[in-house]
Structure formats: C-alpha cells, structure tokens
Scaffold this motif. Structure first.
Motif, PDB file in Angstrom:
ATOM      1  N   THR A  74     -32.615   4.089  26.783  1.00 41.56           N
ATOM      2  CA  THR A  74     -33.552   2.978  26.691  1.00 41.56           C
ATOM      3  C   THR A  74     -33.951   2.692  25.243  1.00 41.56           C
ATOM      4  OG1 THR A  74     -35.391   4.516  27.046  1.00 41.56           O
ATOM      5  CG2 THR A  74     -34.483   3.410  28.987  1.00 41.56           C
ATOM      6  N   GLY A  75     -33.197   3.244  24.260  1.00 40.03           N
ATOM      7  CA  GLY A  75     -33.478   2.981  22.855  1.00 40.03           C
ATOM      8  C   GLY A  75     -33.096   1.562  22.471  1.00 40.03           C
ATOM      9  N   ASN A  76     -33.187   1.252  21.154  1.00 42.54           N
ATOM     10  CA  ASN A  76     -32.881  -0.084  20.658  1.00 42.54           C
ATOM     11  C   ASN A  76     -31.405  -0.402  20.873  1.00 42.54           C
ATOM     12  OD1 ASN A  76     -32.731  -2.498  19.334  1.00 42.54           O
ATOM     13  ND2 ASN A  76     -33.236  -1.693  17.313  1.00 42.54           N
ATOM     14  N   PRO A  77     -31.077  -1.404  21.701  1.00 46.00           N
ATOM     15  CA  PRO A  77     -29.671  -1.714  21.976  1.00 46.00           C
ATOM     16  C   PRO A  77     -29.029  -2.584  20.902  1.00 46.00           C
ATOM     17  CG  PRO A  77     -31.059  -3.165  23.267  1.00 46.00           C
ATOM     18  CD  PRO A  77     -31.992  -2.236  22.514  1.00 46.00           C
ATOM     19  N   TRP A  78     -29.817  -3.085  19.926  1.00 47.83           N
ATOM     20  CA  TRP A  78     -29.277  -3.963  18.882  1.00 47.83           C
ATOM     21  C   TRP A  78     -28.591  -3.138  17.802  1.00 47.83           C
ATOM     22  CZ3 TRP A  78     -28.936  -9.116  19.212  1.00 47.83           C
ATOM     23  CH2 TRP A  78     -29.773  -9.789  20.114  1.00 47.83           C
ATOM     24  N   GLN A  79     -27.479  -3.645  17.303  1.00 45.55           N
ATOM     25  CA  GLN A  79     -26.737  -3.015  16.223  1.00 45.55           C
ATOM     26  C   GLN A  79     -26.609  -3.997  15.067  1.00 45.55           C
ATOM     27  OE1 GLN A  79     -22.816  -1.696  17.331  1.00 45.55           O
ATOM     28  NE2 GLN A  79     -22.195  -1.278  15.222  1.00 45.55           N
ATOM     29  N   GLU A  80     -27.189  -3.644  13.933  1.00 43.58           N
ATOM     30  CA  GLU A  80     -27.099  -4.523  12.764  1.00 43.58           C
ATOM     31  C   GLU A  80     -25.740  -4.365  12.091  1.00 43.58           C
ATOM     32  OE1 GLU A  80     -29.505  -5.396   8.581  1.00 43.58           O
ATOM     33  OE2 GLU A  80     -30.550  -4.491  10.303  1.00 43.58           O
ATOM     34  N   VAL A  81     -25.153  -5.485  11.705  1.00 47.25           N
ATOM     35  CA  VAL A  81     -23.843  -5.477  11.055  1.00 47.25           C
ATOM     36  C   VAL A  81     -23.943  -6.214   9.728  1.00 47.25           C
ATOM     37  CG1 VAL A  81     -22.564  -5.309  13.231  1.00 47.25           C
ATOM     38  CG2 VAL A  81     -23.137  -7.558  12.303  1.00 47.25           C
ATOM     39  N   ALA A  82     -22.893  -6.051   8.905  1.00 52.33           N
ATOM     40  CA  ALA A  82     -22.943  -6.597   7.552  1.00 52.33           C
ATOM     41  C   ALA A  82     -22.471  -8.035   7.465  1.00 52.33           C
ATOM     42  CB  ALA A  82     -22.104  -5.723   6.617  1.00 52.33           C
ATOM     43  N   SER A  83     -21.707  -8.483   8.464  1.00 51.78           N
ATOM     44  CA  SER A  83     -21.140  -9.828   8.367  1.00 51.78           C
ATOM     45  C   SER A  83     -20.832 -10.384   9.752  1.00 51.78           C
ATOM     46  CB  SER A  83     -19.851  -9.796   7.540  1.00 51.78           C
ATOM     47  OG  SER A  83     -18.860  -9.030   8.209  1.00 51.78           O
ATOM     48  N   VAL A  84     -20.592 -11.699   9.794  1.00 53.23           N
ATOM     49  CA  VAL A  84     -20.188 -12.337  11.042  1.00 53.23           C
ATOM     50  C   VAL A  84     -18.821 -11.809  11.480  1.00 53.23           C
ATOM     51  CG1 VAL A  84     -19.554 -14.533  12.106  1.00 53.23           C
ATOM     52  CG2 VAL A  84     -21.571 -14.409  10.632  1.00 53.23           C
ATOM     53  N   ALA A  85     -17.955 -11.502  10.506  1.00 56.69           N
ATOM     54  CA  ALA A  85     -16.634 -10.957  10.833  1.00 56.69           C
ATOM     55  C   ALA A  85     -16.761  -9.625  11.573  1.00 56.69           C
ATOM     56  CB  ALA A  85     -15.819 -10.781   9.558  1.00 56.69           C
ATOM     57  N   GLU A  86     -17.690  -8.793  11.153  1.00 59.41           N
ATOM     58  CA  GLU A  86     -17.913  -7.518  11.836  1.00 59.41           C
ATOM     59  C   GLU A  86     -18.476  -7.748  13.238  1.00 59.41           C
ATOM     60  OE1 GLU A  86     -20.292  -3.278  11.141  1.00 59.41           O
ATOM     61  OE2 GLU A  86     -20.113  -4.741   9.515  1.00 59.41           O
ATOM     62  N   ALA A  87     -19.364  -8.721  13.370  1.00 56.04           N
ATOM     63  CA  ALA A  87     -19.903  -9.066  14.685  1.00 56.04           C
ATOM     64  C   ALA A  87     -18.795  -9.569  15.609  1.00 56.04           C
ATOM     65  CB  ALA A  87     -21.006 -10.122  14.551  1.00 56.04           C
ATOM     66  N   GLU A  88     -17.884 -10.345  15.045  1.00 55.65           N
ATOM     67  CA  GLU A  88     -16.759 -10.857  15.827  1.00 55.65           C
ATOM     68  C   GLU A  88     -15.857  -9.725  16.297  1.00 55.65           C
ATOM     69  OE1 GLU A  88     -13.085 -14.103  15.459  1.00 55.65           O
ATOM     70  OE2 GLU A  88     -14.489 -13.800  13.799  1.00 55.65           O
ATOM     71  N   ALA A  89     -15.655  -8.726  15.458  1.00 57.17           N
ATOM     72  CA  ALA A  89     -14.833  -7.585  15.839  1.00 57.17           C
ATOM     73  C   ALA A  89     -15.438  -6.821  17.014  1.00 57.17           C
ATOM     74  CB  ALA A  89     -14.642  -6.659  14.641  1.00 57.17           C
ATOM     75  N   LEU A  90     -16.762  -6.814  17.091  1.00 57.94           N
ATOM     76  CA  LEU A  90     -17.437  -6.103  18.169  1.00 57.94           C
ATOM     77  C   LEU A  90     -17.476  -6.907  19.471  1.00 57.94           C
ATOM     78  CD1 LEU A  90     -20.469  -4.578  16.211  1.00 57.94           C
ATOM     79  CD2 LEU A  90     -18.496  -3.340  17.131  1.00 57.94           C
ATOM     80  N   THR A  91     -17.659  -8.214  19.362  1.00 53.87           N
ATOM     81  CA  THR A  91     -17.858  -9.041  20.551  1.00 53.87           C
ATOM     82  C   THR A  91     -16.599  -9.757  21.017  1.00 53.87           C
ATOM     83  OG1 THR A  91     -18.510 -10.939  19.195  1.00 53.87           O
ATOM     84  CG2 THR A  91     -20.272  -9.448  19.936  1.00 53.87           C
ATOM     85  N   GLY A  92     -15.670  -9.991  20.101  1.00 55.74           N
ATOM     86  CA  GLY A  92     -14.466 -10.726  20.460  1.00 55.74           C
ATOM     87  C   GLY A  92     -14.579 -12.220  20.242  1.00 55.74           C
ATOM     88  N   PHE A  93     -15.705 -12.679  19.701  1.00 55.75           N
ATOM     89  CA  PHE A  93     -15.848 -14.107  19.380  1.00 55.75           C
ATOM     90  C   PHE A  93     -16.636 -14.262  18.084  1.00 55.75           C
ATOM     91  CE2 PHE A  93     -19.320 -12.999  22.278  1.00 55.75           C
ATOM     92  CZ  PHE A  93     -20.436 -13.436  21.590  1.00 55.75           C
ATOM     93  N   GLY A  94     -16.437 -15.406  17.416  1.00 52.88           N
ATOM     94  CA  GLY A  94     -17.094 -15.652  16.137  1.00 52.88           C
ATOM     95  C   GLY A  94     -18.296 -16.568  16.274  1.00 52.88           C
ATOM     96  N   LEU A  95     -18.879 -16.910  15.143  1.00 53.66           N
ATOM     97  CA  LEU A  95     -20.058 -17.772  15.123  1.00 53.66           C
ATOM     98  C   LEU A  95     -20.073 -18.549  13.805  1.00 53.66           C
ATOM     99  CD1 LEU A  95     -22.772 -18.667  16.343  1.00 53.66           C
ATOM    100  CD2 LEU A  95     -23.821 -16.670  15.272  1.00 53.66           C
ATOM    101  N   VAL A  96     -20.094 -19.862  13.932  1.00 55.04           N
ATOM    102  CA  VAL A  96     -20.203 -20.732  12.756  1.00 55.04           C
ATOM    103  C   VAL A  96     -21.680 -21.023  12.530  1.00 55.04           C
ATOM    104  CG1 VAL A  96     -19.593 -22.960  11.754  1.00 55.04           C
ATOM    105  CG2 VAL A  96     -17.946 -21.731  13.194  1.00 55.04           C
ATOM    106  N   LEU A  97     -22.139 -20.798  11.295  1.00 57.15           N
ATOM    107  CA  LEU A  97     -23.560 -20.874  10.993  1.00 57.15           C
ATOM    108  C   LEU A  97     -23.880 -21.981   9.989  1.00 57.15           C
ATOM    109  CD1 LEU A  97     -24.186 -17.059  10.517  1.00 57.15           C
ATOM    110  CD2 LEU A  97     -24.832 -18.434  12.513  1.00 57.15           C
ATOM    111  N   PRO A  98     -25.116 -22.478  10.034  1.00 55.53           N
ATOM    112  CA  PRO A  98     -25.566 -23.410   8.995  1.00 55.53           C
ATOM    113  C   PRO A  98     -25.871 -22.655   7.715  1.00 55.53           C
ATOM    114  CG  PRO A  98     -27.361 -22.943  10.498  1.00 55.53           C
ATOM    115  CD  PRO A  98     -26.159 -22.255  11.073  1.00 55.53           C
ATOM    116  N   GLU A  99     -25.879 -23.342   6.610  1.00 52.41           N
ATOM    117  CA  GLU A  99     -26.234 -22.725   5.335  1.00 52.41           C
ATOM    118  C   GLU A  99     -27.729 -22.412   5.321  1.00 52.41           C
ATOM    119  OE1 GLU A  99     -24.427 -21.718   2.784  1.00 52.41           O
ATOM    120  OE2 GLU A  99     -22.586 -22.287   3.868  1.00 52.41           O
TER     121      GLU A  99
END
Length: 205
Positions: A74-99
C-alpha cells in the motif's frame, strides 16, 4: 544356565510341561516395562518448553511479516522518471507535451503502475504545481479527481469532445479521449480560463 536349571528343577518338582513354563516366562517379561531414563525425561521437558515459548514468537513474527507486506503493497505506487522516453519504456506509449510557460517551468514526470503517465508543471523556486497532465490507455478518467464542480460544460475541439469542470468561469479540470487513450488536465490550485485549458488540450497527444 540359571534359567535352564530353574526350568529343570521346576519340571522335576511339578512335572509341568515345558511349554507352560515358557509361556509363563514370556508373560513375566511382557509385564516388565523399562522406565525412561532421567535424560529422556529432561529432553522431553525441554522440547515441550521450546514449543510453548517458540510457538507464540513464531506466530507473532508471521503476523509482523504479513503487516510489513501489507505496508509495502500500500506504499506510494508512483514512480518518478527522468524523461518522457523513460515513461514510454515503462508504459508502452508516449506523450506529446506543451512547452512549459512561466512561472511553471519545471516538469516532474511520473508513472503509475506502468499504466498512467503524469507530468506536473511546477515553479522552480517553491515546487508549487500549476497544472498536471495525464494520459492512460483506455477510456477511463485518469485524473483521479472526483470533485463535484458547480459547472460542467462540453466543448468540441479538433473533432473530439472535451468535458470541462469548474466554477465562476474558471476551469479546474478537462478530460477527453482520443485514439484509444484518455487524457486529463487538472489545475486545481490555480484554475485556468476556458481558452487556456483548451489550448493545452490541443497540444497534448
């Protein structure tokens, strides 16, 4: 030899058949029971003592281990990552962001259970969150915001339906789906105007 002589004497005196004498001897031996030694009694007592003391300790440790496992689960389920590319590697999908725009120029990217990507835009100095974007595969609301807002409106943007929630003309939350993914923009601490919120919606993919 002594046993043989006794049998001979008893037969001479009583003329009792040998088989009866042997049966009597077996019965006598069967009645004799060897008592346990002092060492055996002591060993048995120690074993019982270990069982009485050790069982409660074992059960308590098992309970503590179970509780520890529950805490870990029941601890913190969130995992902080360094980049969107790393997040994509974990989830299998990317994210386009505004500046990023001042004053919220710091981006904090996190992943929830390898299913949700979150990007919070924060102030560099204080860490205050201006707004947060989320993306998740499927059509469920990824925001986690179940607040009952006074105002709910629907807007059509780039061919998709966007639900806006807020009050007094300000927008705290926007949710929508696109191409099999669900999105949200949340600005709870500093609500946005409808135009600002829709501009974010147009840039997120």
């Amino acid at each position: 030899m002594k046993h043989k002589n006794a049998k001979t004497l008893l037969r001479a005196l009583t003329e009792i058949d040998d088989k009866y004498i042997e049966e009597a001897e077996r019965f006598r031996k069967a009645k004799i029971r060897k008592l346990p030694s002092a060492a055996q009694i002591t060993g048995l007592a120690v074993a019982c003592l270990v069982l009485v003391i050790g069982a409660p300790l074992y059960l308590r440790r098992q309970a503590e281990t179970g509780q520890s496992g529950a805490v870990m689960q029941t601890g913190n389920p969130w995992q902080e990552v360094a980049s969107v590319a790393e997040a994509e590697a974990l989830t299998g999908f990317g994210l386009v962001l505004p500046e990023p725009e001042s004053p919220y120029t710091r981006e904090v990217i996190r992943v929830l259970n390898r299913e949700v990507i979150s990007v919070a835009y924060m102030r560099e100095d204080s860490g205050e969150i201006g707004y947060e974007l989320r993306k998740e595969k499927g059509e469920t609301d990824p925001s986690g915001d179940f607040t009952e807002y006074a105002e709910t409106t629907e807007k059509r943007v780039d061919g998709i339906n966007v639900t806006l929630r807020g009050e007094n003309g300000r927008r705290f939350l926007a949710t929508w789906t696109r191409d099999g993914y669900s999105y949200s923009v949340e600005a709870e601490a500093h609500p946005l105007t409808e135009q600002e919120m829709l501009r974010l919606v147009k840039t997120v993919r």
